[in-house]
Enzyme design. Structure first.
Site, PDB file in Angstrom:
ATOM      1  N   ASP A 265     -13.806 -14.088  12.588  1.00 24.73           N
ATOM      2  CA  ASP A 265     -13.131 -13.676  11.358  1.00 24.73           C
ATOM      3  C   ASP A 265     -12.813 -12.194  11.221  1.00 24.73           C
ATOM      4  OD1 ASP A 265     -14.135 -16.205  11.239  1.00 24.73           O
ATOM      5  OD2 ASP A 265     -14.895 -16.063   9.212  1.00 24.73           O
ATOM      6  N   GLU A 504     -27.514 -17.028  13.280  1.00 27.59           N
ATOM      7  CA  GLU A 504     -26.073 -17.141  13.543  1.00 27.59           C
ATOM      8  C   GLU A 504     -25.666 -16.135  14.619  1.00 27.59           C
ATOM      9  OE1 GLU A 504     -24.004 -16.703   9.856  1.00 27.59           O
ATOM     10  OE2 GLU A 504     -22.023 -17.161  10.704  1.00 27.59           O
TER      11      GLU A 504
HETATM   12  C1  9WN Z   1     -14.770 -19.145   7.829  1.00 33.41           C
HETATM   13  C2  9WN Z   1     -18.845 -21.813  10.393  1.00 33.41           C
HETATM   14  C3  9WN Z   1     -17.864 -20.684  10.565  1.00 33.41           C
HETATM   15  C4  9WN Z   1     -17.547 -20.416  12.041  1.00 33.41           C
HETATM   16  C5  9WN Z   1     -16.754 -19.142  12.228  1.00 33.41           C
HETATM   17  C6  9WN Z   1     -17.486 -18.007  11.525  1.00 33.41           C
HETATM   18  C7  9WN Z   1     -17.688 -18.334  10.031  1.00 33.41           C
HETATM   19  C8  9WN Z   1     -16.279 -18.947   8.053  1.00 33.41           C
HETATM   20  C9  9WN Z   1     -16.848 -18.058   6.954  1.00 33.41           C
HETATM   21  O1  9WN Z   1     -18.414 -19.538   9.933  1.00 33.41           O
HETATM   22  O2  9WN Z   1     -16.428 -18.414   9.383  1.00 33.41           O
HETATM   23  O3  9WN Z   1     -14.275 -20.089   8.725  1.00 33.41           O
HETATM   24  O4  9WN Z   1     -16.877 -18.496   5.800  1.00 33.41           O
HETATM   25  O5  9WN Z   1     -17.269 -16.943   7.244  1.00 33.41           O
HETATM   26  O6  9WN Z   1     -16.815 -16.817  11.681  1.00 33.41           O
HETATM   27  O7  9WN Z   1     -16.602 -18.878  13.599  1.00 33.41           O
HETATM   28  O8  9WN Z   1     -16.823 -21.485  12.576  1.00 33.41           O
HETATM   29  O9  9WN Z   1     -19.980 -21.559  11.161  1.00 33.41           O
END
Ligand code: 9WN
Length: 536
Positions: A265, A504
């Site tokens: 992101d 994470e």
């Molecule tokens: C937006 C779920 C996801 C991962 C992404 C990570 C984070 C989301 C957020 O979490 O993104 O999609 O709300 O921050 O960057 O890679 O798939 O784990």
């Protein structure tokens, strides 16, 4: 790779609906048949995985009652009993006691995050189903329950749009709060998904084919072909959509319309493109009140400190881009005429190259022809990756200007996973990866440690990510660079072990965990590494 056990006594396979899909079509057509049948093993339940992982199996691990997502990391803490070896379940390799305990912790996280036939990435921060998360999760689940792993992938088809897109988030029926929930997207105004579920209007890296191959390896031939026949029609339509919708100019590279599609992101490459389109109100508020006023307005950082996530200004800018996508009805031909940053993302396209190869193989096994135009597009992507080569690495490209984005990150190494790097360049890339610029004391930084944007505990701005390590190690194996691949995997296990939790992401400088501390893909990929490459 040792064949994974399909009947682990820790979590024996749970009986699942194995109704095969319609027989494969006999005649090649311009596009694959659709919509495919979607799994009927349940709905996206919010809680209580009646048929979920190990639901019928007492493992001695109490199901946790959703503790907060974050507890302080204790770098250096390891499980008890290091040095002794625990007798493995049948079909599994023997692990030292501390790693056996860590594996149990990982399984506990997967179980706690299990919602039936989907797995949420984390209990509070991410309470829905994410595309590439489910793929990494399935890669781990195959060692515990291949049928459940297959259900994780098939359930992604419930979110498939009529045009073929598989969305990045499929919303579960839960009242748990998520900051970018259905109201932000209003996709129900644009289309109905195959399974009538709510979703976002963008996609995520196409990891499904890789995960399907891994899950297939854990099945008997009959089970595998049945699984592929259910998956391939929808999966083929997804790959067709990627080319038809996101490479209309036939460049060979697929274009992304939001950094959430990259899965990384706030990686500096994307943020450079994103910052200039910050909403005017955000700029004004920052000018008057600094970041504090914005921080007070955001709602994604209640469990995780804001300095471990993207900045508030960047977050509100990403929301603004969603608004514009919504206005454009999520159609690329409209989006391309707006201010929305458009990136031919190097990691996404690298994953696509590998996914294409896998798709061809599994379609053949399941008896589905690959349309000629799609096979040609697949070849074009492999060749077009060369256009992203710059000074010993690969970079993403601005779709509008055609210029490479001058910010190398961990994404720059994913062409090693794709297998598109000429052999003569592989050692040079490995050398860069292993240099202190990337490989700090506790692992590979997602942003070079000498980059002004580097922040060791902030999301995609520096931390070690387990999925990136897994992908790069897999590519290096195929290049015959086993030593480097093993070093990455060893390091991955060590950093998880030293924190004791399934974080994470981890600081490459001190190994401390950050973000969610009950994160599913960390748990699943740890289970996979311990099964396929147990530390010697
Ligand atoms: C937006 C779920 C996801 C991962 C992404 C990570 C984070 C989301 C957020 O979490 O993104 O999609 O709300 O921050 O960057 O890679 O798939 O784990």
């Amino acid at each position: 790779m040792p064949a994974p056990s399909s009947s682990s006594p820790v979590m024996p396979p749970v009986a699942r609906d194995a109704t095969p899909a319609a027989a494969p079509p006999g005649t090649p057509t311009g596009s694959t048949p659709g919509p495919p049948p979607v799994p009927t093993t349940g709905t996206n339940r919010s809680r209580g995985a009646a048929a979920g992982i190990g639901a019928a199996v007492p493992t001695g691990i109490p199901a946790p009652a959703d503790p907060p997502d974050v507890t302080p990391a204790t770098p250096g803490a390891t499980g008890a009993g290091a040095g002794t070896t625990v007798a493995p379940p049948a079909g599994e390799v023997a692990l030292p006691a501390d790693l056996a305990a860590l594996r149990e912790t990982a399984i506990g996280v997967l179980r706690a995050n299990d919602l039936g036939d989907i797995t949420r990435p984390s209990p509070t921060l991410y309470p829905h189903q994410w595309l590439w998360d489910s793929c990494f999760i399935a890669i781990g689940l195959r060692h515990l329950d291949p049928a459940r792993a297959a259900a994780e992938l098939l359930s992604l088809l419930r979110g498939q749009w009529p045009g073929g897109m598989i969305p990045h988030v499929i919303f579960a029926e839960t009242s748990d709060y998520y900051h970018a929930g259905p109201q932000r997207w209003r996709c129900d105004r644009v289309c109905t998904t195959a399974g009538g579920v709510q979703s976002t209007g963008v996609t995520q890296p196409p990891m499904i084919a890789e995960a399907a191959v891994r899950v297939g390896e854990a099945m008997s031939r009959d089970e595998r072909v049945t699984f592929y026949r259910r998956l391939v029609p929808g999966l083929m339509r997804f790959h067709e959509w990627l080319y038809r919708e996101r490479d209309p100019d036939d460049t060979g590279l697929v274009t992304l319309v939001h950094s959430w599609e990259s899965g990384m992101d706030n990686t500096p490459t994307w943020m450079e493109m994103t910052k200039p389109v910050a909403p005017r109100t955000v700029r004004a508020l920052r000018r008057i009140n600094g970041d504090d006023a914005l921080d007070a307005l955001r709602r994604d950082s209640k469990e995780v400190p804001p300095d471990e996530r993207l900045t508030s200004a960047d977050l509100f800018t990403l929301y603004r881009i969603v608004r514009e996508l919504r206005r454009s009805r999520y159609e690329f031909r409209t989006i391309r005429n707006t201010f929305v940053p458009l990136v031919q993302d190097v990691a996404f396209n690298a994953i696509l190259v590998r996914a294409n190869e896998h798709l061809v193989a599994i379609a053949e096994e399941a008896g589905f022809p690959v349309p000629r135009w799609l096979a040609r597009s697949m070849r074009r992507t492999r060749a077009a990756m060369n256009d992203l080569w710059s000074d010993g690495l690969y970079l993403s490209r601005d779709f509008r200007t055609g210029g490479l984005l001058p910010h190398p990150t961990i994404a720059s190494f994913l062409p090693l996973y794709a297998g598109v790097v000429p052999d003569s360049e592989v050692d040079g890339m490995v050398e860069q990866l292993m240099s202190p610029r990337y490989w700090a004391k506790y692992g590979i930084a997602s942003v070079p440690t000498d980059d002004p944007a580097f922040l060791p505990r902030c999301y995609w701005q520096g931390p070690v990510w387990v999925n990136m390590n897994w992908l790069i190690a897999d590519g290096l194996d195929r290049y015959g660079r086993r030593e480097a691949a093993d070093a990455i995997r060893r390091n991955t296990v060590d950093v998880i072990r030293s924190s004791g939790s399934m974080f994470e992401y981890y600081s490459p400088l001190d190994g401390s965990g950050a973000g969610s501390n009950r994160f599913s893909w960390t748990a699943a990929l740890l289970v996979d590494i311990l099964a396929t490459h147990p530390p010697r």
